[in-house]
Design a protein around this motif. Structure first.
Motif, short mmCIF file in Angstrom:
data_model
loop_
_atom_site.label_atom_id
_atom_site.label_comp_id
_atom_site.label_asym_id
_atom_site.label_seq_id
_atom_site.Cartn_x
_atom_site.Cartn_y
_atom_site.Cartn_z
N ALA A 48 0.84 -1.21 0.00
CA ALA A 48 0.00 0.00 0.00
C ALA A 48 0.87 1.25 0.00
N ALA A 67 -3.61 -0.61 -8.92
CA ALA A 67 -3.97 -0.88 -7.52
C ALA A 67 -4.99 -2.00 -7.43
N GLY A 71 -4.40 -5.48 -5.58
CA GLY A 71 -5.35 -5.82 -4.53
C GLY A 71 -5.92 -7.22 -4.71
N TYR A 89 -7.35 -0.81 -1.95
CA TYR A 89 -6.23 -0.28 -2.72
C TYR A 89 -6.72 0.69 -3.80
#
Length: 176
Positions: A48, A67, A71, A89
């Motif tokens: 993250a 992201a 994720g 995310y």
């Protein structure tokens, strides 16, 4: 973009280095989840932090889609509800891209305070999804992870910007 006074001019980011750092952060996350601490709630999410860093510094290359992909990879690795990390995310990346111009005007310690709400929102989203799916509450130490992630921000910034630093006094042998 107009630079802050005293800010160093950086070389362009190498896409290979960006993806290498993201995959390394994913591997470190996986090792932390399987290692000594297990799935302790206070363990920071290194992926993250690296995702937010690249969403702030390279928003045209790394964004919400990246992201979401990472994720899903974390969901599969942890055996979590599919989409739990992907949603958190994605929300975190959206916030990072939305604030990236403003964030870069602050010095690095102040940036860590600015990204703290992103990490808190991602942590709370993950917790809410877990609780809605019938999971158990991991305890209040779950709120330590975003604080540790925000404290890691200056370290990650120095490490990931190091390949882009230009020589402070250029000469004929080092024109950049």
């Amino acid at each position: 973009m107009i630079m802050r006074p005293g800010q160093q001019l950086l070389l362009p980011a190498n896409p290979v280095f960006i993806w290498f750092s993201l995959i390394t952060a994913l591997a470190l996350n996986m090792l932390l989840n399987m290692g000594l601490f297990g799935r302790a709630a206070w363990v920071p999410d290194l992926l993250a932090v690296v995702l937010v860093f690249w969403c702030v510094h390279q928003p045209l290359r790394i964004g919400v889609g990246t992201a979401f992909f990472f994720g899903l990879a974390m969901d599969v690795h942890q055996g979590a509800l599919l989409g739990q990390h992907a949603l958190s995310y994605t929300a975190m990346a959206f916030g990072a891209v939305a604030m990236h111009r403003r964030l870069l005007w602050f010095p690095v310690p102040a940036q860590s305070l600015q990204v703290l709400p992103l990490f808190v929102v991602a942590s709370v989203l993950t917790l809410v999804i877990r609780l809605l799916a019938g999971g158990t509450f991991p305890g209040w130490n779950h709120l330590l992870a975003p604080l540790i992630e925000a404290m890691l921000w200056p370290v990650v910034t120095v490490m990931l910007l190091a390949p882009q630093r230009r020589a402070p006094n250029p000469d004929d042998n080092r024109p950049l």
